[in-house]
Enzyme design. Structure first.
Site, PDB file in Angstrom:
ATOM      1  N   CYS A 238       4.210   5.112  -8.508  1.00  0.00           N
ATOM      2  CA  CYS A 238       5.418   4.370  -8.149  1.00  0.00           C
ATOM      3  C   CYS A 238       5.670   3.320  -9.232  1.00  0.00           C
ATOM      4  O   CYS A 238       5.112   3.400 -10.323  1.00  0.00           O
ATOM      5  CB  CYS A 238       5.334   3.769  -6.744  1.00  0.00           C
ATOM      6  SG  CYS A 238       4.179   2.410  -6.527  1.00  0.00           S
TER       7      CYS A 238
ATOM      8  N   ASN B   2       2.719   0.052  -8.356  1.00  0.00           N
ATOM      9  CA  ASN B   2       1.421   0.489  -7.836  1.00  0.00           C
ATOM     10  C   ASN B   2       0.830  -0.499  -6.839  1.00  0.00           C
ATOM     11  O   ASN B   2      -0.376  -0.737  -6.816  1.00  0.00           O
ATOM     12  CB  ASN B   2       0.444   0.772  -8.992  1.00  0.00           C
ATOM     13  CG  ASN B   2      -0.812   1.515  -8.566  1.00  0.00           C
ATOM     14  OD1 ASN B   2      -1.874   1.287  -9.117  1.00  0.00           O
ATOM     15  ND2 ASN B   2      -0.707   2.407  -7.607  1.00  0.00           N
TER      16      ASN B   2
ATOM     17  N   CYS C 124       2.767  -0.725  -3.455  1.00  0.00           N
ATOM     18  CA  CYS C 124       3.323  -0.351  -2.144  1.00  0.00           C
ATOM     19  C   CYS C 124       3.196   1.148  -1.869  1.00  0.00           C
ATOM     20  O   CYS C 124       2.331   1.578  -1.118  1.00  0.00           O
ATOM     21  CB  CYS C 124       4.786  -0.772  -2.031  1.00  0.00           C
ATOM     22  SG  CYS C 124       5.056  -2.559  -2.041  1.00  0.00           S
ATOM     23  N   ARG C 125       4.067   1.924  -2.479  1.00  0.00           N
ATOM     24  CA  ARG C 125       4.167   3.349  -2.137  1.00  0.00           C
ATOM     25  C   ARG C 125       2.994   4.189  -2.637  1.00  0.00           C
ATOM     26  O   ARG C 125       2.395   4.941  -1.869  1.00  0.00           O
ATOM     27  CB  ARG C 125       5.477   3.925  -2.675  1.00  0.00           C
ATOM     28  CG  ARG C 125       6.708   3.308  -2.050  1.00  0.00           C
ATOM     29  CD  ARG C 125       7.975   3.751  -2.743  1.00  0.00           C
ATOM     30  NE  ARG C 125       8.037   3.180  -4.093  1.00  0.00           N
ATOM     31  CZ  ARG C 125       8.967   3.466  -4.984  1.00  0.00           C
ATOM     32  NH1 ARG C 125       9.916   4.338  -4.694  1.00  0.00           N
ATOM     33  NH2 ARG C 125       8.968   2.889  -6.169  1.00  0.00           N
ATOM     34  N   SER C 126       2.680   4.105  -3.927  1.00  0.00           N
ATOM     35  CA  SER C 126       1.626   4.994  -4.448  1.00  0.00           C
ATOM     36  C   SER C 126       0.238   4.656  -3.911  1.00  0.00           C
ATOM     37  O   SER C 126      -0.525   5.572  -3.595  1.00  0.00           O
ATOM     38  CB  SER C 126       1.653   5.066  -5.978  1.00  0.00           C
ATOM     39  OG  SER C 126       1.499   3.810  -6.574  1.00  0.00           O
TER      40      SER C 126
ATOM     41  N   ASP D 286      11.608   2.094  -1.583  1.00  0.00           N
ATOM     42  CA  ASP D 286      10.592   1.122  -1.986  1.00  0.00           C
ATOM     43  C   ASP D 286      10.542  -0.018  -0.979  1.00  0.00           C
ATOM     44  O   ASP D 286      11.460  -0.836  -0.910  1.00  0.00           O
ATOM     45  CB  ASP D 286      10.911   0.581  -3.381  1.00  0.00           C
ATOM     46  CG  ASP D 286       9.768  -0.217  -3.973  1.00  0.00           C
ATOM     47  OD1 ASP D 286       8.875  -0.648  -3.210  1.00  0.00           O
ATOM     48  OD2 ASP D 286       9.765  -0.412  -5.197  1.00  0.00           O
TER      49      ASP D 286
END
Length: 158
Positions: free
Chosen positions: A8, A11, A13-15, A127
């Site tokens: 993401c 690095n 939140c999402r990934s 995001d």
């Protein structure tokens, strides 16, 4: 060893959420000796930091470990070190392909996470750093990771 990298922007939140959820699912199937995951960001703003508080809180609620996950940036070597490079949005995919150069042009090992969820209309995982909706992201990531794991198990007879 089959290696998966989730990517993401920062690095945090999402990934890292995808890494933690995927590792959890891999462990549930008892294939952690054959499949491993990591995560990275295209930007360098949060290097070495743990996942965002919202990600940690949500993972805690689901009993999913994020131990050892720290933000890092995508590296050129990641292209040869990972079998699947899963980007959280179109911008991340474009930036990752720019890091990897021409060898990643059209290569299917680099793809968008939402390709794992063809029934959803969006091309991108929202995001939560900006939206604040970590639960929505978790639901997408949980199902997408299940689909990815099934794809890997089928393709590699893992």
């Amino acid at each position: 060893m089959i290696r998966v990298l989730f990517v993401c922007l920062g690095n945090i939140c999402r990934s890292p959420m995808a890494e933690a959820v995927f590792r959890h699912q891999v462990k549930e199937l008892h294939v952690e000796d054959r499949i491993e995951a990591d995560s990275a960001g295209t930007g360098d703003w949060h290097l070495c930091k743990p996942p965002h508080e919202g990600t940690r809180k949500l993972l805690d609620e689901y009993g999913i470990s994020y131990e050892g996950i720290r933000a890092r940036q995508v590296l050129l070597d990641d292209y040869s070190n990972f079998d699947y490079i899963v980007c959280m949005d179109s911008s991340n995919e474009r930036d990752v392909r720019a890091v990897f150069g021409s060898k990643s042009d059209g290569n299917a090992k680099v793809f968008k996470f939402m390709d794992l969820l063809p029934d959803h209309e969006s091309d991108d995982v929202p995001d939560p750093y900006y939206t604040g909706n970590f639960e929505q992201v978790y639901e997408l990531i949980d199902q997408g990771c299940r689909n990815l794991l099934a794809r890997i198990m089928e393709a590699h007879h893992a």
